[in-house]
Design a protein around this motif. Structure first.
Motif, PDB file in Angstrom:
ATOM      1  N   PHE A 190     -80.033  26.322 117.034  1.00  0.00           N
ATOM      2  CA  PHE A 190     -79.203  25.424 116.234  1.00  0.00           C
ATOM      3  C   PHE A 190     -78.527  24.410 117.148  1.00  0.00           C
ATOM      4  O   PHE A 190     -78.242  24.692 118.310  1.00  0.00           O
ATOM      5  CB  PHE A 190     -78.114  26.210 115.481  1.00  0.00           C
ATOM      6  N   ARG A 191     -78.259  23.235 116.609  1.00  0.00           N
ATOM      7  CA  ARG A 191     -77.491  22.238 117.355  1.00  0.00           C
ATOM      8  C   ARG A 191     -76.014  22.587 117.210  1.00  0.00           C
ATOM      9  O   ARG A 191     -75.610  23.201 116.233  1.00  0.00           O
ATOM     10  CB  ARG A 191     -77.735  20.838 116.787  1.00  0.00           C
ATOM     11  N   LYS A 192     -75.212  22.192 118.191  1.00  0.00           N
ATOM     12  CA  LYS A 192     -73.760  22.404 118.105  1.00  0.00           C
ATOM     13  C   LYS A 192     -73.066  21.056 118.183  1.00  0.00           C
ATOM     14  O   LYS A 192     -73.470  20.173 118.919  1.00  0.00           O
ATOM     15  CB  LYS A 192     -73.273  23.311 119.234  1.00  0.00           C
ATOM     16  N   GLU A 193     -72.022  20.939 117.380  1.00  0.00           N
ATOM     17  CA  GLU A 193     -71.260  19.689 117.332  1.00  0.00           C
ATOM     18  C   GLU A 193     -69.777  20.042 117.335  1.00  0.00           C
ATOM     19  O   GLU A 193     -69.351  20.975 116.643  1.00  0.00           O
ATOM     20  CB  GLU A 193     -71.643  18.952 116.045  1.00  0.00           C
ATOM     21  N   LEU A 194     -69.012  19.280 118.092  1.00  0.00           N
ATOM     22  CA  LEU A 194     -67.566  19.518 118.146  1.00  0.00           C
ATOM     23  C   LEU A 194     -66.930  18.970 116.868  1.00  0.00           C
ATOM     24  O   LEU A 194     -67.014  17.784 116.572  1.00  0.00           O
ATOM     25  CB  LEU A 194     -66.956  18.839 119.378  1.00  0.00           C
ATOM     26  N   ASP A 195     -66.349  19.879 116.089  1.00  0.00           N
ATOM     27  CA  ASP A 195     -65.697  19.517 114.827  1.00  0.00           C
ATOM     28  C   ASP A 195     -64.654  20.586 114.514  1.00  0.00           C
ATOM     29  O   ASP A 195     -64.841  21.437 113.634  1.00  0.00           O
ATOM     30  CB  ASP A 195     -66.745  19.429 113.705  1.00  0.00           C
ATOM     31  N   PRO A 196     -63.512  20.564 115.252  1.00  0.00           N
ATOM     32  CA  PRO A 196     -62.516  21.628 115.113  1.00  0.00           C
ATOM     33  C   PRO A 196     -61.937  21.786 113.710  1.00  0.00           C
ATOM     34  O   PRO A 196     -61.489  22.863 113.338  1.00  0.00           O
ATOM     35  CB  PRO A 196     -61.417  21.242 116.092  1.00  0.00           C
ATOM     36  N   GLY A 197     -61.970  20.735 112.893  1.00  0.00           N
ATOM     37  CA  GLY A 197     -61.405  20.805 111.544  1.00  0.00           C
ATOM     38  C   GLY A 197     -62.335  21.437 110.522  1.00  0.00           C
ATOM     39  O   GLY A 197     -61.932  21.715 109.396  1.00  0.00           O
ATOM     40  N   ASN A 198     -63.567  21.671 110.883  1.00  0.00           N
ATOM     41  CA  ASN A 198     -64.549  22.232 109.964  1.00  0.00           C
ATOM     42  C   ASN A 198     -64.297  23.733 109.780  1.00  0.00           C
ATOM     43  O   ASN A 198     -64.070  24.440 110.753  1.00  0.00           O
ATOM     44  CB  ASN A 198     -65.962  21.994 110.517  1.00  0.00           C
ATOM     45  N   PRO A 199     -64.335  24.230 108.545  1.00  0.00           N
ATOM     46  CA  PRO A 199     -64.106  25.657 108.313  1.00  0.00           C
ATOM     47  C   PRO A 199     -65.127  26.566 109.014  1.00  0.00           C
ATOM     48  O   PRO A 199     -64.870  27.741 109.239  1.00  0.00           O
ATOM     49  CB  PRO A 199     -64.221  25.820 106.796  1.00  0.00           C
ATOM     50  N   ALA A 200     -66.283  26.017 109.394  1.00  0.00           N
ATOM     51  CA  ALA A 200     -67.322  26.808 110.053  1.00  0.00           C
ATOM     52  C   ALA A 200     -67.224  26.739 111.576  1.00  0.00           C
ATOM     53  O   ALA A 200     -68.058  27.296 112.277  1.00  0.00           O
ATOM     54  CB  ALA A 200     -68.703  26.333 109.609  1.00  0.00           C
ATOM     55  N   ALA A 201     -66.187  26.063 112.097  1.00  0.00           N
ATOM     56  CA  ALA A 201     -66.041  25.914 113.552  1.00  0.00           C
ATOM     57  C   ALA A 201     -65.694  27.248 114.194  1.00  0.00           C
ATOM     58  O   ALA A 201     -64.932  28.045 113.654  1.00  0.00           O
ATOM     59  CB  ALA A 201     -64.964  24.876 113.860  1.00  0.00           C
ATOM     60  N   ASP A 202     -66.255  27.466 115.402  1.00  0.00           N
ATOM     61  CA  ASP A 202     -65.935  28.698 116.134  1.00  0.00           C
ATOM     62  C   ASP A 202     -64.603  28.519 116.877  1.00  0.00           C
ATOM     63  O   ASP A 202     -63.914  27.510 116.702  1.00  0.00           O
ATOM     64  CB  ASP A 202     -67.079  29.092 117.078  1.00  0.00           C
ATOM     65  N   ALA A 203     -64.243  29.469 117.728  1.00  0.00           N
ATOM     66  CA  ALA A 203     -62.955  29.452 118.441  1.00  0.00           C
ATOM     67  C   ALA A 203     -62.794  28.220 119.331  1.00  0.00           C
ATOM     68  O   ALA A 203     -61.679  27.732 119.525  1.00  0.00           O
ATOM     69  CB  ALA A 203     -62.806  30.727 119.273  1.00  0.00           C
ATOM     70  N   GLU A 204     -63.909  27.685 119.862  1.00  0.00           N
ATOM     71  CA  GLU A 204     -63.841  26.478 120.708  1.00  0.00           C
ATOM     72  C   GLU A 204     -63.913  25.182 119.903  1.00  0.00           C
ATOM     73  O   GLU A 204     -63.875  24.096 120.467  1.00  0.00           O
ATOM     74  CB  GLU A 204     -64.974  26.487 121.742  1.00  0.00           C
TER      75      GLU A 204
END
Length: 139
Positions: free
Chosen positions: A78-92
């Motif tokens: 899977f691709r990863k994208e920085l999106d801290p506001g997304n409910p699916a975001a991990d701890a980082e």
């Protein structure tokens, strides 16, 4: 064993139309879900689907037909994208995005569409030959 070439041609074209129709549906699902993320933090998103074709001998006509042998999933990362506001975001703050490559999907769609159209043209030509034969028998 049937030796009617027009009947065999129609069976071959019909099997190809059905297979390419399935392929177009799968490509459409991939495109529709290209930005679908998981529901919970760090969860996996939509995984790209793939279609596998196989040949099959029609015993009645002796024609070699095609069918969808498997609808699988692409095991690519899977691709990863920085999106801290997304409910699916991990701890980082990274969100996993589907492994759908739009260029690949568009190429697959174009190829499937052209194959579908070519087989549809075969069906139209066979129908014209049948009509021509009927007209000749009337005279």
């Amino acid at each position: 064993m049937s030796t009617d070439p027009i009947s065999s041609t129609l069976k071959i074209a019909a099997s190809a139309l059905e297979a390419q129709s399935t392929r177009l549906r799968i490509v459409s699902e991939n495109v529709a879900n290209a930005r679908s993320t998981g529901q919970t933090p760090g969860s996996d998103p939509y995984r790209r689907q793939t279609v596998t074709f196989a040949g099959e001998m029609d015993r009645l006509s002796g024609a070699s037909l095609v069918h969808v042998s498997n609808i699988g999933t692409d095991k690519a990362e899977f691709r990863k994208e920085l999106d801290p506001g997304n409910p699916a975001a991990d701890a980082e703050g990274y969100v996993k995005l589907p492994n759908v490559n739009m260029l690949v999907e568009m190429a697959d769609m174009r190829e499937a569409n052209r194959s579908y159209e070519a087989n549809l043209q075969v069906v139209k030509q066979a129908r014209e030959l049948i009509n021509l034969a009927i007209d000749l028998m009337r005279n």
